[in-house]
Motif scaffolding. Structure first.
Motif, PDB file in Angstrom:
ATOM      1  N   ALA A  80       0.807  -6.244  -5.878  1.00 23.12           N
ATOM      2  CA  ALA A  80       0.014  -7.134  -4.951  1.00 23.12           C
ATOM      3  C   ALA A  80       0.088  -6.664  -3.556  1.00 23.12           C
ATOM      4  O   ALA A  80       0.939  -6.064  -3.098  1.00 23.12           O
ATOM      5  N   PRO A  81      -0.956  -7.023  -2.762  1.00 25.00           N
ATOM      6  CA  PRO A  81      -2.474  -7.869  -3.122  1.00 25.00           C
ATOM      7  C   PRO A  81      -3.322  -7.195  -4.057  1.00 25.00           C
ATOM      8  O   PRO A  81      -4.480  -7.553  -4.334  1.00 25.00           O
ATOM      9  N   LYS A  83       0.474 -14.204  -6.574  1.00 26.97           N
ATOM     10  CA  LYS A  83      -0.066 -12.807  -6.088  1.00 26.97           C
ATOM     11  C   LYS A  83      -0.823 -12.173  -7.140  1.00 26.97           C
ATOM     12  O   LYS A  83      -1.497 -11.444  -6.823  1.00 26.97           O
TER      13      LYS A  83
END
Length: 445
Positions: free
Chosen positions: A261-262, A288
């Motif tokens: 993530a992201p 996420k």
């Protein structure tokens, strides 16, 4: 001064109090305050400047205020004085009398007459008598610490690791907001095409001189552009873009992004696979994973599979030796992104770095069986710390004899020049990107 400006300063004060009291993230609070109060471009910019600037230079502001504060004051009054001194010292376009007037008005609204009198007295004394000289601090590390608002333990640690000159340059640059950069989605457009489209949309941009697919946004909010909406580009820091190069990606490979993530690096890897192969993106948190999926869809990438999973348990999910490449972009102290998240530097403690190293090693250890023989493992962090970076690498290699360090090659030429064998430590002052570390290993055949 308009009511709106007064409102902006009151919002700034609330935000500063919340960051200090609740250890909230300034970037999230700021975004939410702008949305909630429906602030226009100019007011949003002023709020950002006051809030970020005050947090960023907190220790310097306290040094300037110290001679004028004879007794302990309430935390909100301290914040009001800090943000007022910040505006007086660092914002040329705001008249001093207006700053003092607004501060006194806020003090009247929030406190009693004695507090507004104190605020008025302190700020007029600052105006009349000037600021004490930072040059009077004789110890070099302490002077860098106060002048650039970095905790003394961190400055001392960096001086010991990198020397005073490099530390000072890094601390000074950390006070300046970074230029936003985007990565062109090579599966949809060329950099020249995207530059042209952005210019037609009224953006002021320049191609990065360091990363072939990067564009620097000098003016404009890229998230509101057609280019972004149509998936022709995504927001990513230049330093972070180096990782996909380090992996030396070939078509049809299976690649694991273990802390994804992201999704900036995930989608970059997917683009470099040219819609072939497969990228498995893991992250602990479901929300996420949603972000990664949204990014992937916007960019039109069909070779990404994102799932919520603690990468330390990846061995339970995937067969041994099932990936050609593995990226461990590990959880870290984030000391390379202090320009974006200035509150981090006050929240971190030296012992946090050691605790993080245990997590980093645990993730590396968990994913190694999943890599094919001859496959490449890249370890990266967005921090600047020898123990957390080189120290983790040394410990990993010492306990994993089936891995060998390999030269960091296939990087863009100007980046290649910064590497040392199998490692790269990017400093914010190198080319304006985040502080970043990358190391590369191969699983012996």
């Amino acid at each position: 001064m308009t009511n709106k400006k007064k409102q902006v300063r009151e919002i700034a004060l609330d935000l500063l109090q919340s960051v200090e009291k609740n250890h909230s993230y300034s970037n999230l609070l700021l975004h939410s305050a702008i949305e909630k109060n429906a602030l226009s471009g100019r007011d949003a910019a002023l709020l950002t400047e006051i809030a970020y600037g005050t947090i960023q230079r907190k220790m310097t502001l306290d040094f300037y205020l110290a001679p004028f504060l004879k007794k302990k004051i309430e935390p909100w009054v301290k914040q009001l004085l800090r943000m007022s001194v910040y505006q007086i010292v660092y914002l040329d376009k705001v008249p001093e009398r207006a700053v003092i007037h607004e501060a006194v008005e806020i003090a009247k609204t929030r406190g009693h007459k004695g507090i507004s009198g104190l605020v008025n007295g302190v700020l007029r004394s600052v105006q009349r008598e000037g600021l004490q000289d930072l040059g009077q601090i004789t110890d070099e590390a302490e002077r860098i610490s106060i002048a650039t608002s970095h905790p003394l333990w961190l400055v001392q640690r960096w001086v010991a690791q990198f020397g005073a000159e490099k530390t000072k340059a890094m601390c000074e640059l950390n006070l300046i907001a970074p230029v936003q950069t985007i990565r062109v989605n090579a599966t949809k457009a060329s950099r020249d095409e995207v530059v042209q489209k952005l210019q037609e949309e009224g953006f002021q941009v320049e191609p990065s001189p360091f990363i072939p697919e990067a564009i620097r946004i000098l003016k404009g909010n890229i998230a509101r552009s057609e280019v972004f909406a149509k998936g022709l580009a995504t927001i990513q820091d230049e330093s972070s873009m180096i990782v996909a190069y380090a992996l030396d990606i070939h078509q049809d490979q299976a690649i694991l992004d273990s802390c994804a993530a992201p999704g900036g690096k995930t989608t970059h890897i997917a683009e470099k696979l040219q819609q072939t192969g497969k990228v498995i993106a893991l992250d602990l948190h479901e929300h996420k994973i949603k972000l990664i999926k949204e990014n992937t869809e916007r960019l039109g990438l069909e070779n990404v599979e994102a799932q919520a999973l603690d990468s330390r348990k990846a061995g339970e999910m995937f067969p041994k030796e099932s990936f050609d490449r593995i990226l461990v972009d590990a959880p870290c102290s984030g000391l390379g992104v202090l320009r974006r998240k200035p509150d981090i530097k006050y929240a971190k403690k030296e012992e946090d770095l050691l605790a993080l190293q245990n997590v980093q090693l645990a993730i590396l250890q968990a994913v190694t069986p999943l890599l094919k023989k001859g496959g490449v493992l890249v370890y990266s962090t967005c921090t600047v710390d020898r123990e957390e970076n080189e120290g983790t690498v040394a410990k990993f290699l010492a306990s994993n004899s089936e891995f060998e360090p390999v030269a960091l090659d296939h990087l863009p030429p100007k980046i290649q020049a910064l590497t040392t064998d199998h490692m790269l430590q990017v400093f914010p002052q190198d080319f304006g990107g985040d502080g970043f570390f990358i190391s590369k290993f191969r699983k012996k055949v």
